[in-house]
Design an enzyme around this catalytic site. Structure first.
Site, PDB file in Angstrom:
ATOM      1  CE  LYS A  22      -1.386   2.089   3.684  1.00  0.00           C
ATOM      2  NZ  LYS A  22      -2.041   2.704   4.860  1.00  0.00           N
ATOM      3  CG  ASN A  23       2.784   2.454   3.509  1.00  0.00           C
ATOM      4  OD1 ASN A  23       1.711   3.051   3.522  1.00  0.00           O
ATOM      5  ND2 ASN A  23       3.280   1.869   4.583  1.00  0.00           N
ATOM      6  NE  ARG A  93       0.699  12.149   7.563  1.00  0.00           N
ATOM      7  CZ  ARG A  93       0.609  13.411   7.906  1.00  0.00           C
ATOM      8  NH1 ARG A  93      -0.569  13.898   8.246  1.00  0.00           N
ATOM      9  NH2 ARG A  93       1.661  14.201   7.918  1.00  0.00           N
ATOM     10  CG  ASP A 117      -4.779   4.625  10.750  1.00  0.00           C
ATOM     11  OD1 ASP A 117      -6.012   4.589  10.571  1.00  0.00           O
ATOM     12  OD2 ASP A 117      -4.008   3.701  10.419  1.00  0.00           O
ATOM     13  CG  ASP A 305       3.301   1.524   9.632  1.00  0.00           C
ATOM     14  OD1 ASP A 305       2.863   2.345  10.459  1.00  0.00           O
ATOM     15  OD2 ASP A 305       3.276   1.723   8.405  1.00  0.00           O
ATOM     16  CG  LEU A 327       9.452   6.900  14.514  1.00  0.00           C
ATOM     17  CD1 LEU A 327       9.271   6.097  13.247  1.00  0.00           C
ATOM     18  CD2 LEU A 327      10.536   7.939  14.336  1.00  0.00           C
TER      19      LEU A 327
END
Length: 435
Positions: A22-23, A93, A117, A305, A327
């Site tokens: 996805k990223n 996002r 998120d 993640d 983070l």
């Protein structure tokens, strides 16, 4: 309004194939704006966030056609709009990835403040400052960011931290800028490298991808089209690896690059799991787990993640582990739900102290975000009884066919439509959390 019903405990067994990332897919879809020719994408995951990006591109005037569940054809012959409103950006996002490509193509961009998120403050100031250094006039309004630049100029951009989306945005802006752009302290995640691989296939001149220093030589004209296979999702791979170890299973995670998750492999081995690497797969076999501390960090550090999934794993390990989040300050949203499963976790600042092993019991929980949801799925697979998870749409944003893949590994997982008639028990699930 779907929910997942998971009965456990279930040691996962078998082979699972990893989908496209996805990223990685989202930024290469945004890169379609950098050419007036066709961009064909393969190995695209069949998830909600891809549909959301497709909707935004269509709004901008891009012809977007889905050729199969995993392949898309994008053609930005013209760009009819430079504004993406809140009705579209609130869904994720990743909408902010359109900023760099839009201003490079048209000289204008207006992007409503993105949703996605709620894992903490994810400021975009580095994106904006980078564009300012390239000559753009950037304005932050109450509800959107607007940028204007008839032609961007190359610049040296030193990032405070290696922001992934910021690096991707600035790369896409720089490929059509005048002169050379240098991005220092650039993000090194595999999906950043995949975006560069796609852009180079489109004719861009980029060096240093995968390192801290990326150099882009801008071009005066648009890039050309190409056919690009999206890299596989190392976060999905890591989720199944953690699930295999937590459940004491034996799982081959196929179609992935072990080098992308070296940091996780090392932690799993330290925790007592047996991990065997192949060229494009890893086999994870659970064992007697012991606690191992971890701190998240930008790649090649431990990925934020996978921090929630690691917390769930550590509930099954002997001893006390400290899981620290460097983070994002709000990335422990999975902890209250894990406590409902019987986990022993306390949060102090940006660290979660996890005591184990714990015999988890089934619970009724609501998924708060994508990766927290993955942690709750792992807990449910370890728990005694039948768990019901609401808010499955979060998982659908990040994981392709999660329930189907888990069933392929022997898990007792069912997807239920709450307002459907297929399952009478779905009509009233209040208080039903275990056998």
């Amino acid at each position: 309004m779907d929910l997942l019903r998971i009965s456990g405990p279930t040691p996962l067994q078998g082979t699972v194939s990893i989908s496209g990332s996805k990223n990685a897919a989202l930024p290469v879809m945004a890169a379609s704006l950098l050419t007036d020719q066709v961009l064909e994408l393969r190995n695209v995951p069949d998830i909600e966030d891809i549909e959301a990006m497709a909707s935004m591109l269509r709004h901008l005037g891009v012809a977007v056609d889905r050729l199969s569940p995993s392949s898309w054809r994008l053609h930005a012959a013209e760009v009819r709009s430079v504004e993406v409103g809140a009705d579209l950006t609130r869904r994720m996002r990743g909408s902010f990835l359109l900023l760099g490509a839009l201003i490079a193509r048209t000289g204008e961009a207006a992007i409503a403040k993105p949703g996605g998120d709620d894992i903490g403050m994810r400021r975009v100031e580095q994106h904006l400052e980078g564009l300012r250094l390239m000559g753009a006039r950037v304005e932050e309004r109450a509800d959107m960011y607007a940028a204007h630049a008839p032609r961007l100029r190359g610049a040296r951009i030193d990032l405070d931290i290696p922001t992934v989306t910021g690096t991707e945005n600035l790369i896409m802006a720089a490929v059509l800028a005048e002169g050379i752009t240098v991005i220092a302290n650039a993000a090194r995640e595999p999906h950043v490298f995949d975006l560069v691989r796609c852009l180079v296939g489109m004719g861009a001149h980029i060096a240093g991808a995968g390192s801290e220093l990326i150099v882009i030589e801008g071009q005066s004209g648009l890039l050309h089209g190409t056919s690009h296979g999206v890299t596989t999702d190392y976060i999905e791979a890591g989720t199944y690896m953690a699930a295999a170890a937590a459940t004491g299973g034996d799982v081959v995670v196929d179609r992935m690059r072990p080098s992308d998750v070296r940091w996780l492999i090392n932690k799993l081995r330290s925790a007592g799991a047996d991990v065997v690497e192949g060229a494009s797969q890893v086999r994870v076999r659970g064992g007697r787990l012991r606690s191992v501390d971890v701190t998240t960090w930008p790649h090649p550090g431990f990925a934020t993640d996978l921090q929630p999934q690691y917390c769930a794993l550590m509930t099954q390990a002997s001893g006390t582990s400290i899981v620290s989040e460097a983070l994002y300050e709000n990335r422990f949203r999975h902890v209250p739900a894990l406590l409902d499963f019987g986990a022993r976790i306390s949060v102090e600042g940006r660290s979660a102290i996890v005591e184990g092993p714990v015999a988890l019991h089934a619970a009724r929980a609501t998924v708060p975000d994508i990766r927290s949801g993955a942690a709750l799925v792992i807990a449910a697979l370890c728990a005694h009884g039948t768990t019901h998870l609401d808010g499955v749409y979060h998982l659908d944003r990040g994981y392709e066919a999660l329930d189907e893949k888990l069933r392929g590994l022997g898990a007792d997982v069912q997807r239920i439509s709450v307002d459907g008639d297929s399952d009478p028990a779905a009509r009233d699930l209040s208080g039903v959390v275990g056998d």
